[in-house]
Design a protein around this motif. Structure first.
Motif, PDB file in Angstrom:
ATOM      1  N   HIS A  73      30.254 -20.096 -30.390  1.00  0.00           N
ATOM      2  CA  HIS A  73      29.986 -18.958 -29.512  1.00  0.00           C
ATOM      3  C   HIS A  73      28.796 -19.226 -28.585  1.00  0.00           C
ATOM      4  O   HIS A  73      28.699 -18.655 -27.501  1.00  0.00           O
ATOM      5  CB  HIS A  73      29.759 -17.693 -30.334  1.00  0.00           C
ATOM      6  CG  HIS A  73      28.467 -17.665 -31.099  1.00  0.00           C
ATOM      7  ND1 HIS A  73      28.249 -18.413 -32.228  1.00  0.00           N
ATOM      8  CD2 HIS A  73      27.311 -16.974 -30.880  1.00  0.00           C
ATOM      9  CE1 HIS A  73      27.029 -18.181 -32.691  1.00  0.00           C
ATOM     10  NE2 HIS A  73      26.445 -17.298 -31.883  1.00  0.00           N
ATOM     11  N   ILE A  74      27.864 -20.126 -29.005  1.00  0.00           N
ATOM     12  CA  ILE A  74      26.747 -20.491 -28.129  1.00  0.00           C
ATOM     13  C   ILE A  74      27.251 -21.354 -26.977  1.00  0.00           C
ATOM     14  O   ILE A  74      26.878 -21.153 -25.816  1.00  0.00           O
ATOM     15  CB  ILE A  74      25.652 -21.214 -28.930  1.00  0.00           C
ATOM     16  CG1 ILE A  74      25.018 -20.249 -29.932  1.00  0.00           C
ATOM     17  CG2 ILE A  74      24.601 -21.802 -28.008  1.00  0.00           C
ATOM     18  CD1 ILE A  74      23.908 -20.855 -30.776  1.00  0.00           C
ATOM     19  N   VAL A  75      28.114 -22.315 -27.288  1.00  0.00           N
ATOM     20  CA  VAL A  75      28.696 -23.153 -26.233  1.00  0.00           C
ATOM     21  C   VAL A  75      29.522 -22.296 -25.277  1.00  0.00           C
ATOM     22  O   VAL A  75      29.452 -22.454 -24.049  1.00  0.00           O
ATOM     23  CB  VAL A  75      29.561 -24.263 -26.862  1.00  0.00           C
ATOM     24  CG1 VAL A  75      30.246 -25.086 -25.776  1.00  0.00           C
ATOM     25  CG2 VAL A  75      28.713 -25.161 -27.767  1.00  0.00           C
ATOM     26  N   GLN A  76      30.288 -21.369 -25.832  1.00  0.00           N
ATOM     27  CA  GLN A  76      31.123 -20.503 -25.005  1.00  0.00           C
ATOM     28  C   GLN A  76      30.259 -19.634 -24.096  1.00  0.00           C
ATOM     29  O   GLN A  76      30.584 -19.440 -22.909  1.00  0.00           O
ATOM     30  CB  GLN A  76      32.003 -19.630 -25.901  1.00  0.00           C
ATOM     31  CG  GLN A  76      32.983 -18.752 -25.132  1.00  0.00           C
ATOM     32  CD  GLN A  76      33.863 -17.934 -26.077  1.00  0.00           C
ATOM     33  OE1 GLN A  76      33.679 -17.965 -27.286  1.00  0.00           O
ATOM     34  NE2 GLN A  76      34.818 -17.210 -25.511  1.00  0.00           N
ATOM     35  N   ALA A  78      27.309 -20.344 -22.873  1.00  0.00           N
ATOM     36  CA  ALA A  78      26.783 -21.179 -21.794  1.00  0.00           C
ATOM     37  C   ALA A  78      27.844 -21.444 -20.738  1.00  0.00           C
ATOM     38  O   ALA A  78      27.559 -21.413 -19.530  1.00  0.00           O
ATOM     39  CB  ALA A  78      26.260 -22.498 -22.377  1.00  0.00           C
ATOM     40  N   GLN A  79      29.064 -21.711 -21.164  1.00  0.00           N
ATOM     41  CA  GLN A  79      30.141 -21.954 -20.200  1.00  0.00           C
ATOM     42  C   GLN A  79      30.452 -20.711 -19.381  1.00  0.00           C
ATOM     43  O   GLN A  79      30.693 -20.792 -18.168  1.00  0.00           O
ATOM     44  CB  GLN A  79      31.384 -22.434 -20.945  1.00  0.00           C
ATOM     45  CG  GLN A  79      31.224 -23.809 -21.589  1.00  0.00           C
ATOM     46  CD  GLN A  79      32.395 -24.193 -22.473  1.00  0.00           C
ATOM     47  OE1 GLN A  79      33.239 -23.348 -22.816  1.00  0.00           O
ATOM     48  NE2 GLN A  79      32.459 -25.474 -22.862  1.00  0.00           N
ATOM     49  N   GLN A  80      30.445 -19.550 -20.025  1.00  0.00           N
ATOM     50  CA  GLN A  80      30.688 -18.300 -19.298  1.00  0.00           C
ATOM     51  C   GLN A  80      29.598 -18.021 -18.274  1.00  0.00           C
ATOM     52  O   GLN A  80      29.858 -17.396 -17.243  1.00  0.00           O
ATOM     53  CB  GLN A  80      30.788 -17.139 -20.288  1.00  0.00           C
ATOM     54  CG  GLN A  80      32.029 -17.176 -21.166  1.00  0.00           C
ATOM     55  CD  GLN A  80      32.009 -16.083 -22.229  1.00  0.00           C
ATOM     56  OE1 GLN A  80      30.990 -15.403 -22.426  1.00  0.00           O
ATOM     57  NE2 GLN A  80      33.138 -15.911 -22.922  1.00  0.00           N
ATOM     58  N   ALA A  81      28.375 -18.488 -18.551  1.00  0.00           N
ATOM     59  CA  ALA A  81      27.272 -18.298 -17.607  1.00  0.00           C
ATOM     60  C   ALA A  81      27.291 -19.310 -16.474  1.00  0.00           C
ATOM     61  O   ALA A  81      26.423 -19.281 -15.603  1.00  0.00           O
ATOM     62  CB  ALA A  81      25.944 -18.389 -18.356  1.00  0.00           C
ATOM     63  N   GLY A  82      28.283 -20.207 -16.475  1.00  0.00           N
ATOM     64  CA  GLY A  82      28.381 -21.197 -15.412  1.00  0.00           C
ATOM     65  C   GLY A  82      27.420 -22.358 -15.554  1.00  0.00           C
ATOM     66  O   GLY A  82      27.094 -23.031 -14.570  1.00  0.00           O
TER      67      GLY A  82
END
Length: 887
Positions: A73-76, A78-82
């Motif tokens: 969920h931390i990686v996700q 970061a990806q959602q934040a671009g």
């Protein structure tokens, strides 16, 4: 007269400069500014370099560190934040080498790092195509394209990049095979530098970098393996800031265990403590030099004003107003202060370059240019010195009455009012505390010196009264009686002179004492025979054969302790979790396991600060001072630990102080028993740790008939072959393959090298304070030169011989210097204890001989300063001195 105050200031400045009237003022201000600005320039450039390189050092704009794979969920998030992200993982492991001939080479503990495509996000890697080229790059003073390559790529699958230290230890070079676990990788590059090298304990081992795709084949990562995952992200500053705040909050949740946001302060405790102490000591030296400069300026300015009394009386006769004279002298001192500050800044900048050179290898010489703040501090210090301490007595010249032209007994300088001194001292103290960058140190030094000046003045006044009553007429030699009268006839001059001398001697004594003990504590922390090998994971069944192996190799001095992995689960019967604490370090300690040990006797290199070591008490434990403060523990508290599923509860009976820079085996928690069992009688799971200094590499002589390929050619002096014996580390690993041996030799050498560099920098800046102290001594002794000249002229006119007056002068100077020396030594011992205990955190071991030595040195320095500053007083013709006094 038709002359403006501006023009008058220029004329006065030019005349005083040519006459040498301003020389002592300029020297005093320049020394103070140079001492402060040299430290300010260095600190400013270091801070700017840290900010410049911060993201490269971290390997990203933000980094999440965990002891398991980074939560999805931390990686996700970061990806959602671009944000762009890259994962790396690292852990210590043993590596083996294989040369071109196929023969297996040495084994070595390495810091393995697996990286994926996209690494590094910030910075770049420096690599070389051979070990020789890498060594050339490391020894080069400039980064040139011919010594190494800069790249942002990673090792290809099936390849490994190894640091020079690892290749040297393994006896390999580019093209050889590196064996990691079950895999064989070809060494394709030498890793010269990585921006996010890290600084944890295991990162002291040589780095081996591989592609993440090759990690599974090694078989090194198992469910129970201790691996560190790092997830670095880069992107828009605002988005990174939001992600960082969210990640810090998320890492504190109880369900998210073993996750933290990495900071630049992590790692290298032995370096950081040494450098912190060095920085504080450099600031202390600079502060003392500035304080001494203030005293010298005050003394020199009063002497300057005394010599200009007659000039100002004549100017008043010619019609100049008080305002005109005051403005002209103010302008003159502003110009002098600006010039002296510029001179001090130039000298300080040159000295800071010397610091950078002395700290070569520790401080990157490619630091950014300094900001404007050190210049502002320097000019502000110089002007504050002159205007706050030099201008008050000089401004009294404006009020000199014209009547002084006919009556020399009017218009004498008066003592500066307390309010004027209070304003100047307050402003200067605020400036020094700001420049010191350490509130506690600044307040202790400034406050200590302010209290010391008051004490010196009181004790000097008391000594004058006692001296006046102790010397009986006719019972003492004539020269002693005259010296006593000279001192008691001018009690205020005596008080000022003793106080000034004592302040100068206090600074010198304090620095000598602290420097000796500070450097001694540094060197004792990492002595030349400190352990350079740490061996862990020694099983109980291997203890006796392992110790026998060390004994056969000649290792007689070692640290040997059982080691248990334990997690704190309860304090005083109350379950504790990371949420039980607000401090981040306390949360991390509760969230992880740490090493504990047991031994019937306390470690010789630890100091008990509270309680008592209760040997063989099964319910007792000893805790380290720092962790006790962090976890808010005290004597009598009961702690329950989970030791691999076995619960054990004991109460705190002692608190130990541990020097983590000592390169010795140290533990947070120790049980004072020879054998640790739980309350139910179960043995706790135990391994052993050994810390020792490895024996030197040996060689064995074999006969010339031995023509094996591994033997070297015969030496010219004999017909024998010299065949290298496998290193001690390899022999140890071969006999005990499950243990992990950590080679701290390179680290120990680095710490000792850094220590030598820091000591040289401290000694360099010490010269500033020594010079400032000598200026104070000279100013204090020569402040009454003209008064002495007139008194000696009268005595000579009445029949006193030059020999008698020389004895009188020496007795007065020696007595004043001895009194100042004993006062300064006493206060220096008290201040030294406070600074050592509260600011530098090391043991204070001042000798009682300091008082006697300070007394003798004070007398000798006062005599030397008097000889230099008053050598012409007794040579002046009597008629000339009396004529000048009557004019």
């Amino acid at each position: 007269m038709g002359v403006t105050w501006w023009t008058q200031a220029w004329r006065t400045l030019w005349r005083d400069a040519r006459a040498g009237e301003l020389r002592l003022l300029v020297v005093a201000v320049a020394l103070g500014v140079a001492a402060l600005s040299s430290v300010s320039f260095l600190a400013d450039r270091l801070n700017a370099g840290l900010q410049r390189d911060a993201r490269q050092l971290l390997g990203g704009d933000a980094v999440v560190v965990s002891d398991q794979a980074t939560p999805a969920h931390i990686v996700q998030r970061a990806q959602q934040a671009g944000l762009q992200g890259v994962s790396t993982l690292s852990f210590p492991t043993m590596a083996r080498g294989q040369s071109h001939s196929g023969a297996e080479a040495n084994s070595r503990l390495v810091a393995l790092k697996a990286v994926e495509v996209g690494y590094p996000l910030r910075g770049e890697l420096h690599v070389a195509r051979s070990l020789a080229q890498a060594q050339l790059a490391l020894n080069s003073t400039a980064d040139t394209p011919t010594t190494f390559e800069k790249t942002t790529t990673i090792p290809a699958s099936g390849e490994a990049w190894v640091e020079p230290g690892g290749l040297e230890a393994l006896g390999l070079d580019v093209g050889d095979t590196l064996m990691l676990g079950d895999s064989h990788l070809r060494i394709s590059r030498v890793l010269v530098r990585e921006s996010d090298r890290g600084a944890g304990f295991m990162n002291f081992a040589p780095r081996v970098m591989i592609n993440t795709a090759d990690l599974k084949a090694t078989g090194l990562v198992q469910p129970a393996s201790r691996v560190t995952w790092r997830y670095a992200v880069v992107g828009n500053d605002a988005r990174v800031k939001d992600f960082l705040a969210w990640a810090e909050t998320e890492s504190k949740k109880q369900e998210v265990r073993g996750v933290r946001v990495e900071s630049l302060e992590a790692g290298r405790p032995e370096m950081r403590q040494t450098l912190d102490r060095a920085g504080k000591f450099l600031n202390l030296v600079a502060l003392l030099a500035a304080l001494l400069s203030a005293v010298a300026v005050a003394l020199a300015a009063r002497a300057f004003a005394a010599r200009h009394l007659d000039d100002c009386a004549m100017l008043r006769v010619l019609g100049l107003s008080q305002r005109h004279i005051a403005l002209s002298y103010t302008a003159e001192f502003v110009w002098v202060g600006t010039f002296a500050s510029g001179l001090g800044l130039a000298l300080g900048y040159a000295v800071h370059l010397l610091f950078v050179s002395l700290l070569k290898g520790l401080v990157d010489t490619a630091l950014p240019a300094p900001s404007v703040w050190p210049v502002v501090y320097g000019v502000g210090t110089g002007l504050t010195l002159l205007l706050a301490f030099g201008l008050p007595p000089v401004l009294q010249l404006a009020s000199v009455p014209a009547l002084r032209v006919m009556r020399r007994d009017v218009g004498e300088l008066k003592a500066t009012t307390l309010s004027v001194w209070a304003i100047g001292l307050t402003g200067f103290a605020v400036l020094l505390v700001a420049v010191s960058r350490d509130l506690k140190l600044g307040l202790m030094v400034v406050g200590g010196f302010a209290a010391a000046v008051l004490l010196f003045a009181a004790m000097a006044g008391l000594a004058v009264v006692v001296l006046r009553r102790s010397v009986v007429e006719g019972a003492a030699p004539p020269w002693l009686m005259l010296a006593t009268r000279q001192v008691s006839a001018r009690p205020m001059y005596a008080v000022v002179q003793v106080s000034a001398l004592a302040v100068g001697l206090l600074a010198l004594a304090l620095l000598v004492l602290l420097r000796t003990d500070l450097i001694s504590s540094w060197r004792n922390a990492t002595p030349a025979d400190a352990p350079n090998r740490f061996v862990i994971n020694i099983q109980p069944t291997q203890a006796e054969p392992f110790l026998a192996t060390l004994h056969e190799a000649g290792v007689s001095k070692l640290d040997w302790y059982p080691m248990i992995r334990a997690r704190l689960v309860a304090v005083n019967g109350i379950t504790v979790t990371p949420d039980s604490y607000t401090e981040e370090r306390a949360q991390r300690l509760v969230d992880r396991e740490f090493n504990v040990s047991f031994n019937a006797a306390p470690p010789a290199h630890n100091t008990l600060v509270q309680g008592a070591w209760q040997a063989e008490d099964p319910d007792a434990l000893s805790i380290e001072e720092g962790i006790a403060k962090t976890l808010m523990l005290k004597l009598g508290d009961t702690l329950r630990f989970d030791m691999a599923g076995v619960l054990h509860e004991s109460r705190i009976t002692s608190v130990r102080r541990v020097d983590w820079t000592s390169m010795r085996a140290n533990f947070f928690v120790m049980y004072p028993v020879s054998h640790l069992r739980t309350g139910a009688g179960f043995d706790v799971p135990t391994t052993y740790i050994a810390a020792f200094r490895a024996p030197q590499r040996a060689t064995a002589m074999v006969s010339a008939a031995d023509t094996s390929a591994s033997a070297s050619p015969p030496t010219p002096a004999s017909n024998h072959w010299v065949k290298p014996v496998p290193s001690f580390d390899n022999q140890l690993i071969s006999r005990f393959p499950n243990v992990t041996s950590v080679d701290m030799g390179a680290t120990l050498n680095q710490v000792q090298t850094v220590l030598d560099q820091v000591v040289r920098a401290v000694e360099c800046l010490f010269l500033f304070t020594l010079a400032a102290g000598l200026v104070v001594l000279f100013a204090a002794v020569t402040a009454t030169r003209e008064e002495r000249a007139r008194e000696y002229a009268v005595l000579r006119a009445l029949g006193a011989s030059n020999q008698l007056l020389a004895y009188v002068q020496r007795a007065e100077l020696a007595g004043v210097g001895a009194l100042a020396g004993v006062l300064a030594s006493s206060v220096a011992m008290a201040m030294g204890w406070g600074l050592a205990h509260f600011a530098f955190e090391f043991e204070w071991t001042a000798s009682p001989w300091v008082l006697l030595l300070g007394t003798v040195v004070g007398a000798l320095l006062a005599l030397a300063a008097g000889w230099w500053g008053l050598r012409d007083v007794l040579r002046r013709p009597v008629a000339q001195t009396l004529r000048q006094a009557s004019q």
